[in-house]
Scaffold this active site. Structure first.
Site, mmCIF file in Angstrom:
data_model
loop_
_atom_site.group_PDB
_atom_site.id
_atom_site.type_symbol
_atom_site.label_atom_id
_atom_site.label_comp_id
_atom_site.label_asym_id
_atom_site.label_seq_id
_atom_site.Cartn_x
_atom_site.Cartn_y
_atom_site.Cartn_z
ATOM 1 N N ARG A 102 85.232 -48.110 65.021
ATOM 2 C CA ARG A 102 86.602 -47.682 64.740
ATOM 3 C C ARG A 102 87.552 -48.558 65.538
ATOM 4 N NH1 ARG A 102 90.158 -42.969 67.190
ATOM 5 N NH2 ARG A 102 91.972 -43.388 65.891
ATOM 6 N N HIS A 147 97.907 -47.036 65.496
ATOM 7 C CA HIS A 147 97.521 -46.478 66.798
ATOM 8 C C HIS A 147 98.634 -46.835 67.803
ATOM 9 C CE1 HIS A 147 93.851 -44.970 69.225
ATOM 10 N NE2 HIS A 147 94.842 -45.067 70.101
ATOM 11 N N GLU A 192 96.543 -39.597 66.348
ATOM 12 C CA GLU A 192 97.180 -38.623 67.232
ATOM 13 C C GLU A 192 98.700 -38.566 67.168
ATOM 14 O OE1 GLU A 192 95.953 -39.095 71.265
ATOM 15 O OE2 GLU A 192 93.862 -38.718 70.830
ATOM 16 N N ASN A 333 90.045 -36.060 67.743
ATOM 17 C CA ASN A 333 89.873 -36.592 69.100
ATOM 18 C C ASN A 333 89.836 -35.416 70.058
ATOM 19 O OD1 ASN A 333 90.140 -39.068 67.925
ATOM 20 N ND2 ASN A 333 92.047 -39.642 68.972
ATOM 21 N N TYR A 335 88.826 -34.309 74.139
ATOM 22 C CA TYR A 335 88.421 -34.765 75.472
ATOM 23 C C TYR A 335 88.218 -33.638 76.467
ATOM 24 C CZ TYR A 335 89.608 -39.628 74.305
ATOM 25 O OH TYR A 335 89.643 -40.874 73.742
ATOM 26 N N GLU A 402 87.162 -39.620 68.510
ATOM 27 C CA GLU A 402 87.193 -39.997 69.937
ATOM 28 C C GLU A 402 86.667 -38.854 70.791
ATOM 29 O OE1 GLU A 402 90.933 -41.380 71.648
ATOM 30 O OE2 GLU A 402 91.378 -42.514 69.827
HETATM 31 C C1 GBH Z 1 93.471 -40.830 73.382
HETATM 32 O O1 GBH Z 1 94.423 -39.814 73.539
HETATM 33 C C2 GBH Z 1 94.098 -42.062 72.737
HETATM 34 O O2 GBH Z 1 93.938 -42.022 71.341
HETATM 35 C C3 GBH Z 1 93.540 -43.350 73.266
HETATM 36 O O3 GBH Z 1 94.357 -44.417 72.875
HETATM 37 C C4 GBH Z 1 93.388 -43.276 74.771
HETATM 38 O O4 GBH Z 1 92.952 -44.479 75.330
HETATM 39 C C5 GBH Z 1 92.397 -42.170 75.071
HETATM 40 O O5 GBH Z 1 92.918 -40.972 74.615
HETATM 41 C C6 GBH Z 1 92.110 -41.957 76.559
HETATM 42 O O6 GBH Z 1 93.225 -41.472 77.214
HETATM 43 O O7 GBH Z 1 99.240 -37.492 81.492
HETATM 44 O O8 GBH Z 1 99.014 -35.097 81.705
HETATM 45 O O9 GBH Z 1 100.810 -36.035 80.363
HETATM 46 C C7 GBH Z 1 93.948 -38.620 74.167
HETATM 47 C C8 GBH Z 1 95.008 -37.558 74.240
HETATM 48 C C9 GBH Z 1 97.202 -37.138 75.042
HETATM 49 C C10 GBH Z 1 95.427 -37.486 76.573
HETATM 50 C C11 GBH Z 1 98.196 -37.360 76.152
HETATM 51 C C12 GBH Z 1 96.421 -37.718 77.678
HETATM 52 C C13 GBH Z 1 98.612 -37.184 78.517
HETATM 53 C C14 GBH Z 1 98.406 -36.075 79.491
HETATM 54 N N1 GBH Z 1 95.962 -37.849 75.289
HETATM 55 N N2 GBH Z 1 97.635 -36.978 77.435
HETATM 56 S S1 GBH Z 1 99.449 -36.192 80.855
#
Ligand code: GBH
Length: 501
Positions: A102, A147, A192, A333, A335, A402
């Site tokens: 991807r 993206h 996202e 996605n 996490y 993701e």
């Molecule tokens: C993904 O987003 C992205 O698609 C990717 O590009 C990125 O590299 C990957 O995550 C790893 O981060 O700092 O407390 O305000 C994941 C969702 C949404 C997670 C925004 C981090 C910010 C939280 N992201 N969030 S904060």
């Protein structure tokens, strides 16, 4: 979901793979058609920001003019230099034995002005060569059209808050489908929208300094309209093979109530609808439009704040129809997990997205940490997320686009192995015990890369990138070996991870 059966057919027939290797004693095997892959994104890895005809995008502008906004003052000017090193990347993919890759295409590399008056031949050539190299190695491309790297020229018109950008996105998508549609079967329109609308137009991501509670909703509105228009164009003019599919990638952290109180349970569901339902509800629900709780809260708050009209825009009847079912599968996605608590007045500006939501989020102190403040290791959250999607939208086809963890530099990364293993066990349970409709899993990321406002300080790669070498040498971490074994055998090792499901 106009044709869920096609999705099932496509995944099972076309990408059928050998079963688990014989002799394995593991009981935790994925179906033979289940696909494992890895992901990256253009701005985070390509570099070559101003060569070969590429135009400026909002992350170029942001990192160059607001270096203090980036943790280590990093930029994507060179990054992992994948524009020149993509053959190295494909070698790693081959070594991993993954079935698909991807990656995203850079709008301003293909259309330097953002518009179709000028198509950059070098941009087209680059992605053709990358796709050719993938195919030579038996790897399917899964392409994200957007993206986060909007051409700066379009930001100058207001970016995603300007409804006209939806039309320009359709024009850009047409260029992609005309040029690559014959060789790419598997598309994602957006990565996202919650992140780039909420954090870009209401937080500290590029373009920065916008108005939350207003511009984030306008952004979401344009993105949804753009997605539907591109999906309909795809269906009408490009879907020549039954196996061509188009989805959208949405991020959903699991939201657990902070306590057993009815208030916190309600707060958790409100958060799920604001953080996630915002985008899939118009597409995957029967009613169309935004989630009812978003509509109600934002309409009421807007009224109380003296606005003549709601800060959450309305779709026309036509748009509701276009959006409903405008997806072959949902890219997810995932996490981490948060706890939600109801609060009367959150410590947020008025108006704002967070004030509209009225919830306070936290994480448990004893959840294992990563190198990112927001990312705690909570594998059971994935299982709950998948079950929530199944229950809320009638078990649509889901593809995990993701999942991953940031850790300190170094090649020994047992905590990354533990993370992947824990989340894959949760996924396996969701698939086999709960019958969630999941077709694939993607680890973020293939290589270390530019982590947006965190610069190069957070590393998600299965391969470490040496930023001091000219070639940006990539070296396998231990987790690459672990992931490769899972991707090729489709089974998890017997050793049970330390995490509870
Ligand atoms: C993904 O987003 C992205 O698609 C990717 O590009 C990125 O590299 C990957 O995550 C790893 O981060 O700092 O407390 O305000 C994941 C969702 C949404 C997670 C925004 C981090 C910010 C939280 N992201 N969030 S904060």
């Amino acid at each position: 979901m106009d044709r869920p059966w096609t999705v099932a057919l496509m995944f099972t027939l076309l990408w059928m793979q050998v079963n688990c290797t014989t002799g394995t004693t593991s009981k935790l095997c994925f179906p033979s058609s289940f696909m494992f892959g890895v992901a990256t994104a253009s701005y985070q890895i390509e570099g070559a920001w101003n060569v070969s005809g590429k135009g400026e995008n909002i992350w170029d502008r942001y990192t160059h003019t607001r270096p203090e906004r980036i943790f280590d003052h990093g930029t994507g000017d060179v990054a992992a230099d994948s524009y020149h090193q993509f053959r190295q990347d494909v070698r790693l993919l081959k070594e991993l034995g993954v079935r698909f890759y991807r990656f995203s295409m850079s709008w301003s590399r293909i259309l330097p002005t953002g518009l179709t008056n000028e198509v950059n031949p070098d941009g087209i050539r680059y992605y053709k060569e990358l796709i050719e190299e993938l195919h030579k190695n038996g790897i399917e491309p899964l392409v994200t059209m957007y993206h986060w790297d909007l051409p700066q020229s379009l930001q100058d018109l207001g970016g995603w808050t300007n409804p006209v950008i939806a039309d320009y996105f359709v024009d850009y998508a047409k260029v992609l489908l005309d040029n690559f549609g014959d060789r790419v079967k598997f598309w994602l329109t957006f990565n996202e929208p919650l992140s780039f609308c909420h954090d870009g137009y209401g937080g500290s991501d590029a373009p920065g300094d916008r108005a939350t509670g207003m511009e984030d909703y306008l952004c979401g509105h344009t993105v949804l309209r753009a997605h539907a228009a591109v999906y309909r164009m795809f269906q009408r003019d490009y879907n020549h093979r039954i196996t061509d599919l188009m989805g959208i990638t949405l991020d959903m952290a699991w939201i657990e109530p902070a306590s057993t109180s009815a208030e916190d349970k309600e707060a958790a569901e409100i958060t799920r609808q604001f953080f996630f339902g915002w985008f899939p509800h118009p597409i995957f629900s029967k009613q169309g439009d935004y989630p009812p709780v978003m509509r109600k809260r934002i309409d009421e708050m807007s009224k109380r704040q003296n606005f003549t009209r709601s800060r959450l825009p309305h779709f026309t009847k036509e748009e509701v129809k276009m959006l409903r079912g405008a997806c072959d599968f949902l890219g997810l996605n995932h996490y981490t997990t948060y706890l939600a608590k109801r609060v009367q007045r959150p410590l947020s500006p008025i108006p704002s997205f967070d004030d509209d939501m009225g919830v306070q989020l936290s994480q448990k102190a004893d959840w294992p940490k990563s190198n990112s403040t927001w990312l705690k290791v909570v594998p059971w959250g994935l299982r709950k997320t998948l079950n929530w999607i199944k229950g809320t939208y009638g078990n649509p086809p889901v593809f995990i686009t993701e999942n991953g963890i940031s850790l300190e530099p170094g090649l020994r990364d047992p905590r990354r192995i533990n993370y992947i293993d824990g989340y894959l066990r949760a996924l396996h349970a969701a698939l086999t015990k709960d019958k969630c409709n999941v077709y694939g899993y993607t680890y973020w990321s293939l290589i270390d890369n530019f982590e947006w406002t965190r610069g190069y300080s957070e590393r998600f790669g299965l391969y470490e990138v040496d930023y001091s070498s000219k070639q940006r040498v990539r070296t396998a971490r231990q987790s690459a070996e672990y992931y490769s074994s899972v991707a090729t055998t489709k089974c998890l090792p017997d050793k049970v991870s330390g995490y509870k499901l």
